[in-house]
Scaffold this motif. Structure first.
Motif, PDB file in Angstrom:
ATOM      1  N   VAL A  89      -1.230  -6.972  -5.239  1.00  0.00           N
ATOM      2  CA  VAL A  89      -2.034  -7.061  -4.025  1.00  0.00           C
ATOM      3  C   VAL A  89      -1.353  -8.074  -3.120  1.00  0.00           C
ATOM      4  CG1 VAL A  89      -4.249  -7.761  -3.056  1.00  0.00           C
ATOM      5  CG2 VAL A  89      -4.179  -6.424  -5.173  1.00  0.00           C
ATOM      6  N   ILE A  90      -1.034  -7.614  -1.909  1.00  0.00           N
ATOM      7  CA  ILE A  90      -0.377  -8.474  -0.927  1.00  0.00           C
ATOM      8  C   ILE A  90      -1.206  -8.387   0.340  1.00  0.00           C
ATOM      9  CG2 ILE A  90       1.746  -8.895   0.347  1.00  0.00           C
ATOM     10  CD1 ILE A  90       3.193  -7.393  -1.940  1.00  0.00           C
ATOM     11  N   THR A  91      -1.840  -9.495   0.714  1.00  0.00           N
ATOM     12  CA  THR A  91      -2.801  -9.465   1.816  1.00  0.00           C
ATOM     13  C   THR A  91      -2.731 -10.733   2.656  1.00  0.00           C
ATOM     14  OG1 THR A  91      -5.137  -9.086   2.323  1.00  0.00           O
ATOM     15  CG2 THR A  91      -4.657 -10.429   0.375  1.00  0.00           C
ATOM     16  N   ARG A  92      -3.245 -10.647   3.856  1.00  0.00           N
ATOM     17  CA  ARG A  92      -3.324 -11.825   4.735  1.00  0.00           C
ATOM     18  C   ARG A  92      -4.719 -12.431   4.750  1.00  0.00           C
ATOM     19  NH1 ARG A  92       0.267  -9.174   8.140  1.00  0.00           N
ATOM     20  NH2 ARG A  92       2.235 -10.294   8.161  1.00  0.00           N
ATOM     21  N   THR A  93      -5.713 -11.652   4.383  1.00  0.00           N
ATOM     22  CA  THR A  93      -7.086 -12.119   4.494  1.00  0.00           C
ATOM     23  C   THR A  93      -7.647 -12.505   3.136  1.00  0.00           C
ATOM     24  OG1 THR A  93      -7.927  -9.858   4.309  1.00  0.00           O
ATOM     25  CG2 THR A  93      -7.543 -10.698   6.530  1.00  0.00           C
ATOM     26  N   ASP A  94      -8.551 -13.470   3.173  1.00  0.00           N
ATOM     27  CA  ASP A  94      -9.210 -13.895   1.946  1.00  0.00           C
ATOM     28  C   ASP A  94     -10.527 -13.143   1.786  1.00  0.00           C
ATOM     29  OD1 ASP A  94      -7.343 -15.824   1.095  1.00  0.00           O
ATOM     30  OD2 ASP A  94      -8.116 -17.233   2.582  1.00  0.00           O
ATOM     31  N   ASN A  95     -10.715 -12.586   0.628  1.00  0.00           N
ATOM     32  CA  ASN A  95     -11.964 -11.927   0.277  1.00  0.00           C
ATOM     33  C   ASN A  95     -12.146 -12.172  -1.211  1.00  0.00           C
ATOM     34  OD1 ASN A  95     -13.808  -9.953  -0.752  1.00  0.00           O
ATOM     35  ND2 ASN A  95     -13.593  -8.809   1.165  1.00  0.00           N
ATOM     36  N   TYR A 110      -1.730 -11.360  -7.115  1.00  0.00           N
ATOM     37  CA  TYR A 110      -2.497 -11.372  -5.861  1.00  0.00           C
ATOM     38  C   TYR A 110      -1.838 -12.424  -4.984  1.00  0.00           C
ATOM     39  CZ  TYR A 110      -6.640 -11.236  -2.826  1.00  0.00           C
ATOM     40  OH  TYR A 110      -7.505 -11.073  -1.769  1.00  0.00           O
ATOM     41  N   MET A 111      -1.216 -11.980  -3.894  1.00  0.00           N
ATOM     42  CA  MET A 111      -0.396 -12.877  -3.091  1.00  0.00           C
ATOM     43  C   MET A 111      -0.711 -12.731  -1.606  1.00  0.00           C
ATOM     44  SD  MET A 111       3.035 -11.963  -5.181  1.00  0.00           S
ATOM     45  CE  MET A 111       2.483 -10.325  -5.562  1.00  0.00           C
ATOM     46  N   HIS A 112      -0.412 -13.789  -0.868  1.00  0.00           N
ATOM     47  CA  HIS A 112      -0.600 -13.747   0.582  1.00  0.00           C
ATOM     48  C   HIS A 112       0.669 -13.240   1.248  1.00  0.00           C
ATOM     49  CE1 HIS A 112      -4.556 -15.550   0.998  1.00  0.00           C
ATOM     50  NE2 HIS A 112      -4.240 -16.168  -0.134  1.00  0.00           N
ATOM     51  N   LYS A 113       0.483 -12.307   2.199  1.00  0.00           N
ATOM     52  CA  LYS A 113       1.615 -11.756   2.957  1.00  0.00           C
ATOM     53  C   LYS A 113       2.238 -12.843   3.811  1.00  0.00           C
ATOM     54  CE  LYS A 113      -0.041  -7.208   4.064  1.00  0.00           C
ATOM     55  NZ  LYS A 113      -0.543  -6.365   5.151  1.00  0.00           N
ATOM     56  N   PRO A 114       3.542 -12.885   3.835  1.00  0.00           N
ATOM     57  CA  PRO A 114       4.219 -13.821   4.736  1.00  0.00           C
ATOM     58  C   PRO A 114       3.966 -13.454   6.200  1.00  0.00           C
ATOM     59  CG  PRO A 114       5.692 -13.007   3.034  1.00  0.00           C
ATOM     60  CD  PRO A 114       4.459 -12.185   2.961  1.00  0.00           C
ATOM     61  N   LYS A 119      10.312 -15.086   6.229  1.00  0.00           N
ATOM     62  CA  LYS A 119       9.501 -15.350   5.033  1.00  0.00           C
ATOM     63  C   LYS A 119       9.274 -14.068   4.230  1.00  0.00           C
ATOM     64  CE  LYS A 119       7.024 -19.342   6.893  1.00  0.00           C
ATOM     65  NZ  LYS A 119       5.732 -19.834   7.370  1.00  0.00           N
ATOM     66  N   MET A 120       9.132 -12.939   4.927  1.00  0.00           N
ATOM     67  CA  MET A 120       8.939 -11.651   4.249  1.00  0.00           C
ATOM     68  C   MET A 120      10.165 -11.322   3.405  1.00  0.00           C
ATOM     69  SD  MET A 120       6.667  -8.989   4.127  1.00  0.00           S
ATOM     70  CE  MET A 120       5.777  -8.795   5.644  1.00  0.00           C
ATOM     71  N   THR A 121      11.347 -11.553   3.941  1.00  0.00           N
ATOM     72  CA  THR A 121      12.577 -11.293   3.192  1.00  0.00           C
ATOM     73  C   THR A 121      12.672 -12.200   1.970  1.00  0.00           C
ATOM     74  OG1 THR A 121      13.709 -10.560   5.201  1.00  0.00           O
ATOM     75  CG2 THR A 121      15.099 -11.232   3.348  1.00  0.00           C
ATOM     76  N   ASP A 122      12.386 -13.477   2.134  1.00  0.00           N
ATOM     77  CA  ASP A 122      12.399 -14.409   0.996  1.00  0.00           C
ATOM     78  C   ASP A 122      11.375 -13.992  -0.068  1.00  0.00           C
ATOM     79  OD1 ASP A 122      14.339 -15.861   2.336  1.00  0.00           O
ATOM     80  OD2 ASP A 122      12.945 -17.413   3.037  1.00  0.00           O
ATOM     81  N   PHE A 123      10.191 -13.623   0.382  1.00  0.00           N
ATOM     82  CA  PHE A 123       9.099 -13.206  -0.500  1.00  0.00           C
ATOM     83  C   PHE A 123       9.525 -12.009  -1.360  1.00  0.00           C
ATOM     84  CE2 PHE A 123       5.272 -10.535  -1.029  1.00  0.00           C
ATOM     85  CZ  PHE A 123       4.410 -11.423  -1.634  1.00  0.00           C
ATOM     86  N   PHE A 124      10.073 -10.981  -0.703  1.00  0.00           N
ATOM     87  CA  PHE A 124      10.462  -9.785  -1.449  1.00  0.00           C
ATOM     88  C   PHE A 124      11.738  -9.988  -2.257  1.00  0.00           C
ATOM     89  CE2 PHE A 124       7.298  -7.639   1.183  1.00  0.00           C
ATOM     90  CZ  PHE A 124       6.625  -6.985   0.167  1.00  0.00           C
ATOM     91  N   SER A 125      12.563 -10.933  -1.876  1.00  0.00           N
ATOM     92  CA  SER A 125      13.728 -11.267  -2.684  1.00  0.00           C
ATOM     93  C   SER A 125      13.275 -11.806  -4.043  1.00  0.00           C
ATOM     94  CB  SER A 125      14.586 -12.292  -1.950  1.00  0.00           C
ATOM     95  OG  SER A 125      15.699 -12.631  -2.731  1.00  0.00           O
ATOM     96  N   ILE A 126      12.267 -12.654  -4.030  1.00  0.00           N
ATOM     97  CA  ILE A 126      11.723 -13.199  -5.274  1.00  0.00           C
ATOM     98  C   ILE A 126      11.103 -12.086  -6.110  1.00  0.00           C
ATOM     99  CG2 ILE A 126       9.932 -14.713  -6.244  1.00  0.00           C
ATOM    100  CD1 ILE A 126      10.500 -16.568  -3.770  1.00  0.00           C
ATOM    101  N   LEU A 127      10.303 -11.218  -5.469  1.00  0.00           N
ATOM    102  CA  LEU A 127       9.701 -10.098  -6.209  1.00  0.00           C
ATOM    103  C   LEU A 127      10.771  -9.177  -6.779  1.00  0.00           C
ATOM    104  CD1 LEU A 127       6.511  -9.000  -4.241  1.00  0.00           C
ATOM    105  CD2 LEU A 127       6.651  -9.939  -6.543  1.00  0.00           C
TER     106      LEU A 127
END
Length: 141
Positions: A89-95, A110-114, A119-127
């Motif tokens: 789950v990759i989201t910007r909103t908290d619920n 469960y992660m917050h979208k960059p 930041k998106m590139t760094d995020f997906f590089s780690i994944l």
């Protein structure tokens, strides 16, 4: 995880364009399929538009208005051919209700979208690093 299918479920066109861009920048060998809602995603997993082979990974924003992510997660988890899919789950909103429900459905994270493309590139590089060190079943579906 070279040459595998990934399904992205997100109704925000800008977000899935950013994901595609990030994947290209880090040279992920993938076929990225995009569904804009849970109904379209389900058809890609089990309907007339079924992806073959079945994706090993699903990325979903369960908090988007037009995505009933918890319903999709439930269907995936009870289906014998789909229940082993890694769902992030990759989201910007908290619920908190959706977060608890998703975690109870054994999501992989469960992660917050960059916010921006760097930041998106760094995020997906780690994944991507994670996806490349874990073992998947070689069973073809």
């Amino acid at each position: 995880m070279r040459n595998s299918n990934i399904l992205l479920v997100d109704s925000c066109k800008a977000d899935f364009e950013n994901v595609k861009k990030a994947f290209n920048e880090i040279d992920v060998k993938f076929t990225l399929h995009v569904a804009q809602n849970d109904t379209e995603a389900w058809l890609m997993l089990q309907g007339d538009n079924k992806i073959s082979p079945i994706p090993k990974i699903v990325l979903i924003d369960i908090n988007e208005e037009s995505v009933n992510g918890i319903n999709l997660l439930n269907k995936i988890r009870i289906h014998p051919d789909l229940k082993s899919i890694l769902v992030f789950v990759i989201t910007r909103t908290d619920n908190e209700r959706n977060k608890a429900a998703a975690l109870n459905l054994n999501i992989a994270g469960y992660m917050h979208k960059p916010d921006d493309s760097k930041k998106m590139t760094d995020f997906f590089s780690i994944l991507n690093d994670y996806w490349n060190i874990i073992e998947f079943s070689s069973e073809k579906k």
